[in-house]
Write a protein that holds these residues in place. Structure first.
Motif, PDB file in Angstrom:
ATOM      1  N   LEU A  29      10.685  17.499  -5.718  1.00 49.48           N
ATOM      2  CA  LEU A  29      10.196  16.207  -6.192  1.00 49.48           C
ATOM      3  C   LEU A  29      10.557  15.092  -5.210  1.00 49.48           C
ATOM      4  CD1 LEU A  29       8.838  14.529  -8.393  1.00 49.48           C
ATOM      5  CD2 LEU A  29      11.067  14.354  -9.544  1.00 49.48           C
ATOM      6  N   ILE A  30      11.813  15.102  -4.725  1.00 50.80           N
ATOM      7  CA  ILE A  30      12.229  14.099  -3.737  1.00 50.80           C
ATOM      8  C   ILE A  30      11.400  14.241  -2.464  1.00 50.80           C
ATOM      9  CG2 ILE A  30      14.140  13.289  -2.293  1.00 50.80           C
ATOM     10  CD1 ILE A  30      16.059  14.226  -4.458  1.00 50.80           C
ATOM     11  N   THR A  31      11.165  15.496  -2.050  1.00 51.13           N
ATOM     12  CA  THR A  31      10.393  15.747  -0.835  1.00 51.13           C
ATOM     13  C   THR A  31       8.969  15.225  -0.961  1.00 51.13           C
ATOM     14  OG1 THR A  31      11.730  17.722  -0.379  1.00 51.13           O
ATOM     15  CG2 THR A  31       9.618  17.531   0.769  1.00 51.13           C
ATOM     16  N   LEU A  32       8.347  15.438  -2.116  1.00 47.59           N
ATOM     17  CA  LEU A  32       6.987  14.946  -2.332  1.00 47.59           C
ATOM     18  C   LEU A  32       6.927  13.423  -2.253  1.00 47.59           C
ATOM     19  CD1 LEU A  32       5.767  17.280  -5.242  1.00 47.59           C
ATOM     20  CD2 LEU A  32       5.017  17.294  -2.840  1.00 47.59           C
ATOM     21  N   VAL A  33       7.951  12.765  -2.800  1.00 52.44           N
ATOM     22  CA  VAL A  33       7.998  11.308  -2.730  1.00 52.44           C
ATOM     23  C   VAL A  33       8.136  10.851  -1.277  1.00 52.44           C
ATOM     24  CG1 VAL A  33       9.326   9.261  -3.371  1.00 52.44           C
ATOM     25  CG2 VAL A  33       8.931  11.056  -5.057  1.00 52.44           C
ATOM     26  N   LEU A  34       8.956  11.562  -0.505  1.00 53.53           N
ATOM     27  CA  LEU A  34       9.140  11.201   0.899  1.00 53.53           C
ATOM     28  C   LEU A  34       7.871  11.450   1.709  1.00 53.53           C
ATOM     29  CD1 LEU A  34      12.770  12.497   1.596  1.00 53.53           C
ATOM     30  CD2 LEU A  34      12.018  10.162   1.131  1.00 53.53           C
ATOM     31  N   VAL A  35       7.169  12.542   1.409  1.00 54.16           N
ATOM     32  CA  VAL A  35       5.893  12.811   2.086  1.00 54.16           C
ATOM     33  C   VAL A  35       4.898  11.706   1.768  1.00 54.16           C
ATOM     34  CG1 VAL A  35       3.912  14.362   2.178  1.00 54.16           C
ATOM     35  CG2 VAL A  35       6.233  15.307   2.215  1.00 54.16           C
ATOM     36  N   TRP A  36       4.841  11.314   0.505  1.00 55.91           N
ATOM     37  CA  TRP A  36       3.979  10.206   0.089  1.00 55.91           C
ATOM     38  C   TRP A  36       4.353   8.930   0.854  1.00 55.91           C
ATOM     39  CZ3 TRP A  36       4.907   6.948  -4.851  1.00 55.91           C
ATOM     40  CH2 TRP A  36       3.835   6.069  -5.049  1.00 55.91           C
ATOM     41  N   ALA A  37       5.663   8.709   1.027  1.00 53.84           N
ATOM     42  CA  ALA A  37       6.126   7.511   1.735  1.00 53.84           C
ATOM     43  C   ALA A  37       5.798   7.563   3.219  1.00 53.84           C
ATOM     44  CB  ALA A  37       7.634   7.356   1.557  1.00 53.84           C
ATOM     45  N   ALA A  38       5.599   8.789   3.766  1.00 53.46           N
ATOM     46  CA  ALA A  38       5.355   8.936   5.204  1.00 53.46           C
ATOM     47  C   ALA A  38       3.875   9.023   5.553  1.00 53.46           C
ATOM     48  CB  ALA A  38       6.070  10.185   5.719  1.00 53.46           C
ATOM     49  N   LEU A  39       3.001   9.198   4.569  1.00 48.04           N
ATOM     50  CA  LEU A  39       1.566   9.301   4.848  1.00 48.04           C
ATOM     51  C   LEU A  39       1.030   7.992   5.433  1.00 48.04           C
ATOM     52  CD1 LEU A  39       0.333  11.151   1.621  1.00 48.04           C
ATOM     53  CD2 LEU A  39       0.466  12.089   3.939  1.00 48.04           C
ATOM     54  N   PRO A  40      -0.073   8.069   6.174  1.00 45.87           N
ATOM     55  CA  PRO A  40      -0.659   6.832   6.719  1.00 45.87           C
ATOM     56  C   PRO A  40      -0.967   5.831   5.618  1.00 45.87           C
ATOM     57  CG  PRO A  40      -1.658   8.755   7.750  1.00 45.87           C
ATOM     58  CD  PRO A  40      -0.789   9.274   6.637  1.00 45.87           C
ATOM     59  N   GLN A  41      -0.703   4.593   5.890  1.00 47.46           N
ATOM     60  CA  GLN A  41      -0.931   3.543   4.903  1.00 47.46           C
ATOM     61  C   GLN A  41      -2.412   3.438   4.568  1.00 47.46           C
ATOM     62  OE1 GLN A  41       0.828   0.203   6.885  1.00 47.46           O
ATOM     63  NE2 GLN A  41       2.894   0.648   6.160  1.00 47.46           N
ATOM     64  N   GLY A  42      -2.696   3.298   3.266  1.00 46.18           N
ATOM     65  CA  GLY A  42      -4.065   3.156   2.801  1.00 46.18           C
ATOM     66  C   GLY A  42      -4.744   4.474   2.484  1.00 46.18           C
ATOM     67  N   LEU A  43      -4.092   5.615   2.817  1.00 44.99           N
ATOM     68  CA  LEU A  43      -4.706   6.908   2.533  1.00 44.99           C
ATOM     69  C   LEU A  43      -4.793   7.152   1.036  1.00 44.99           C
ATOM     70  CD1 LEU A  43      -5.844   9.472   3.846  1.00 44.99           C
ATOM     71  CD2 LEU A  43      -3.524  10.447   3.775  1.00 44.99           C
ATOM     72  N   PHE A  44      -3.692   6.872   0.324  1.00 42.49           N
ATOM     73  CA  PHE A  44      -3.661   6.918  -1.132  1.00 42.49           C
ATOM     74  C   PHE A  44      -2.999   5.640  -1.621  1.00 42.49           C
ATOM     75  CE2 PHE A  44      -3.413  11.443   0.131  1.00 42.49           C
ATOM     76  CZ  PHE A  44      -4.573  11.893  -0.474  1.00 42.49           C
ATOM     77  N   TRP A  45      -3.052   5.448  -2.923  1.00 41.00           N
ATOM     78  CA  TRP A  45      -2.404   4.265  -3.500  1.00 41.00           C
ATOM     79  C   TRP A  45      -0.900   4.303  -3.231  1.00 41.00           C
ATOM     80  CZ3 TRP A  45       1.522   3.801  -7.119  1.00 41.00           C
ATOM     81  CH2 TRP A  45       1.765   2.500  -7.568  1.00 41.00           C
ATOM     82  N   GLY A  46      -0.388   3.282  -2.589  1.00 42.08           N
ATOM     83  CA  GLY A  46       1.047   3.171  -2.328  1.00 42.08           C
ATOM     84  C   GLY A  46       1.544   4.028  -1.185  1.00 42.08           C
ATOM     85  N   ALA A  47       0.667   4.799  -0.536  1.00 37.36           N
ATOM     86  CA  ALA A  47       1.120   5.690   0.534  1.00 37.36           C
ATOM     87  C   ALA A  47       1.666   4.894   1.720  1.00 37.36           C
ATOM     88  CB  ALA A  47      -0.032   6.579   1.002  1.00 37.36           C
ATOM     89  N   GLY A  48       2.635   5.512   2.410  1.00 32.27           N
ATOM     90  CA  GLY A  48       3.179   4.906   3.619  1.00 32.27           C
ATOM     91  C   GLY A  48       4.124   3.753   3.382  1.00 32.27           C
ATOM     92  N   PHE A  49       4.727   3.675   2.180  1.00 35.46           N
ATOM     93  CA  PHE A  49       5.576   2.516   1.900  1.00 35.46           C
ATOM     94  C   PHE A  49       6.901   2.538   2.666  1.00 35.46           C
ATOM     95  CE2 PHE A  49       6.595   5.619  -1.418  1.00 35.46           C
ATOM     96  CZ  PHE A  49       7.982   5.621  -1.425  1.00 35.46           C
ATOM     97  N   MET A  50       7.236   3.691   3.326  1.00 35.81           N
ATOM     98  CA  MET A  50       8.444   3.749   4.142  1.00 35.81           C
ATOM     99  C   MET A  50       8.125   3.744   5.638  1.00 35.81           C
ATOM    100  SD  MET A  50      11.259   3.628   2.439  1.00 35.81           S
ATOM    101  CE  MET A  50      12.538   4.408   3.420  1.00 35.81           C
ATOM    102  N   ARG A  51       6.869   3.482   5.995  1.00 35.74           N
ATOM    103  CA  ARG A  51       6.520   3.300   7.402  1.00 35.74           C
ATOM    104  C   ARG A  51       6.878   1.885   7.851  1.00 35.74           C
ATOM    105  NH1 ARG A  51       2.493   6.308  10.230  1.00 35.74           N
ATOM    106  NH2 ARG A  51       2.111   8.347   9.269  1.00 35.74           N
ATOM    107  N   ASP A  52       6.773   1.657   9.152  1.00 37.40           N
ATOM    108  CA  ASP A  52       7.028   0.328   9.673  1.00 37.40           C
ATOM    109  C   ASP A  52       6.053  -0.656   9.030  1.00 37.40           C
ATOM    110  OD1 ASP A  52       6.687  -2.027  11.518  1.00 37.40           O
ATOM    111  OD2 ASP A  52       8.253  -0.970  12.624  1.00 37.40           O
ATOM    112  N   PRO A  53       6.537  -1.686   8.340  1.00 35.78           N
ATOM    113  CA  PRO A  53       5.635  -2.588   7.612  1.00 35.78           C
ATOM    114  C   PRO A  53       4.732  -3.408   8.525  1.00 35.78           C
ATOM    115  CG  PRO A  53       7.895  -3.408   7.576  1.00 35.78           C
ATOM    116  CD  PRO A  53       7.952  -2.036   8.151  1.00 35.78           C
TER     117      PRO A  53
END
Length: 546
Positions: free
Chosen positions: A282-306
């Motif tokens: 579950l933690i890994t899935l959240v981190l993958v979601w945080a690492a996806l390109p921004q705009g790909l899904f809702w909220g994706a990429g929230f841990m990328r460089d803003p």
């Protein structure tokens, strides 16, 4: 009945035993670091008195040794003593990571997972797996020192092998193979940034990307793994034979049972592992979601460089230690709640406290090591040494190429091999005195990158040569930031282990890695292979106006 004849030791064993005895005859590591700090202060005073200096090869400015044996030096040392300690990079990494790991260990999660790993893995593959895991751990900064090395000892112990053998294999991969990997890690953007800034002393528009050494890193990974496997089994294993070792219960570790039936997991342990695995996923899935390109899904990429949306310089890769803490606490609590080993918050805090209680000696070592590293950087002694070494390399180039400076044909290839081989050796020696890869490159890059660009060598090529030399002597350098921690890990099983023990165990890895990795580098140069995407071996200045 005749007495058994002890097996005759090989010449290598006798030499390494001499190294170990000589190294362990040195003062306690903390005392040694304190003495080295005092020596640096004394040397700075002597060098300043005789006005020791060296010309900067790019700017021509004089680099002078800073005198700490003065009133200003005294003020600086006294006012910075606390910040030298608290800002020492490995200190926070170790403390925060072990808080999370302590919960996972206290709950029984790590013990159960290790038993499952040992029962399900072929014994003969443990060594290459440990070396390879050490190499790959470098993509997550330096967490391999804190997590993998002690776990390797426990895994080998549970498999009936000497725990120091496992820690040596893991340490060889983590530290000796620091610049080999299949993926890009957190150190790559850092080194590339330093190389780029240094290259712009000569060429203001030059760019060094984080993937500049990727091709060579990928090829280096199986080479380092195989060399580490060979050294572990052929050279180190005879010195640490399988069989009974020091009872780890004295250090709080669980004593492994010899009966295979006793090692089998109980039903509640199986349930705990399943739920802990689900929590980790579950933690890994959240981190993958945080690492996806921004705009790909809702909220994706929230841990990328803003600002740039970049992943390599993102908050995600800067939060590796925090992620280790999170994984340790969440999975440990989940396992303990299901298996019945964690009943309330007091048990969680107790686990964190127990992990901290084992770090007393390490904190003392870190205090004195931090003072020494700070003093050495302040004095600029290392920078002067590097400049003098650069002059030696330049004389080698002139000897090989002559006055013509021809950059084609076999003489150019031979010049690259000799010059870069000399630079690898110089870096390996410098690494014995300056442990931090990034701090050392921050000092050396402004000297060597411009100098080698003038000689026709690309910054990317200089960087990979530096990384090889920096990696191969990490495992025998007392100045390496985590060296004190490795000593503490070994002392769990060998109470008399000291600096000499670590150096004697790891010296064969250092020698073999130096020879094998340099040979790979020579082949790379001989066939003129690219070391990374868009990374040339040769630097050709761009004419003004083109």
């Amino acid at each position: 009945m005749t007495d058994a004849v002890a097996p005759r030791k090989s010449a290598i064993d006798r030499f390494l035993n001499i190294v170990e005895r000589g190294g362990n005859a040195l003062p306690h590591p903390a005392t040694l670091f304190a003495l080295l700090a005092a020596i640096v202060v004394l040397l700075s005073g002597i060098a300043a008195y005789f006005d020791v200096s060296a010309p900067h090869p790019a700017t021509g400015e004089s680099i002078r040794v800073v005198n700490l044996l003065s009133l200003e030096g005294l003020h600086r040392m006294s006012t910075s003593m606390v910040t030298n300690f608290t800002s020492f990079a490995p200190l926070g990494t170790v403390l925060v990571a072990l808080l999370g790991i302590g919960v996972a260990e206290h709950s029984g999660l790590i013990g159960a997972a290790l038993r499952l790993l040992v029962l399900s893995s072929p014994r003969y593959l443990l060594t290459p797996v440990m070396v390879f895991a050490g190499v790959m751990s470098n993509m997550a900064s330096e967490i391999g020192y804190v997590l993998l090395v002690p776990l390797a000892g426990l895994i080998f112990l549970a498999a009936g092998r000497h725990p120091i053998l496992g820690m040596a294999a893991a340490f060889a991969g983590v530290s000796g193979g620091y610049s080999a990997n299949l993926l890009i890690g957190t150190i790559d953007p850092l080194l590339a940034g330093l190389s780029q800034e240094a290259s712009r002393i000569i060429d203001p528009g030059y760019t060094v990307t984080p993937v500049a050494n990727w091709y060579f890193m990928i090829a280096s990974t199986p080479v380092v793994t195989l060399l580490g496997w060979l050294v572990t089994e052929r050279i180190v294993a005879p010195r640490f034979p399988d069989g009974p070792t020091r009872n780890p219960e004295e250090d709080g570790a669980a004593k492994p049972e010899q009966d295979p039936e006793a090692q089998r997991l109980k039903p509640e342990e199986w349930r705990g592992l399943k739920w802990a695995t689900a929590a980790a996923l579950l933690i890994t899935l959240v981190l993958v979601w945080a690492a996806l390109p921004q705009g790909l899904f809702w909220g994706a990429g929230f841990m990328r460089d803003p600002t740039t949306g970049d992943l390599l310089s993102s908050p995600l890769l800067s939060s590796v230690v925090a992620m280790i803490f999170l994984y340790g606490v969440v999975t440990g609590v989940t396992y303990g709640a299901v298996a019945g080993t964690v009943k309330n918050d007091t048990d969680v805090i107790k686990g964190m406290g127990q992990s901290m209680s084992t770090l007393g000696v390490y904190l003392v070592l870190t205090f004195f090591a931090a003072q020494f590293v700070a003093y050495f950087n302040w004095t600029q002694l290392g920078l002067v040494f590097a400049v003098e070494g650069a002059q030696l390399l330049d004389s080698l180039r002139t000897f090989v190429l002559g006055d013509s400076g021809d950059t084609s044909g076999w003489r150019w290839v031979l010049a690259k091999i000799i010059i870069m081989g000399g630079f690898i050796l110089l870096t390996a020696v410098a690494n014995l005195f300056m442990g931090s890869a990034s701090a050392k490159w921050a000092l050396m890059a402004p000297i060597f990158v411009p100098m080698f660009m003038i000689l026709g060598y690309s910054p990317e090529l200089t960087q990979i040569a530096y990384r090889i030399g920096d990696s191969v002597t990490n495992i025998i350098s007392p100045m390496m930031s985590y060296f004190a921690l490795i000593i503490a890990f070994l002392q769990r099983y060998e109470p008399r282990a000291g600096i000499g023990t670590v150096i004697s165990v790891m010296l064969p890895y250092s020698v073999v890695f130096m020879i094998g990795w340099t040979a790979l580098f020579v082949l790379w140069l001989a066939f003129d292979l690219p070391i990374g995407p868009g990374a040339p071996l040769q630097y050709i200045p761009v004419a003004p106006g083109t």
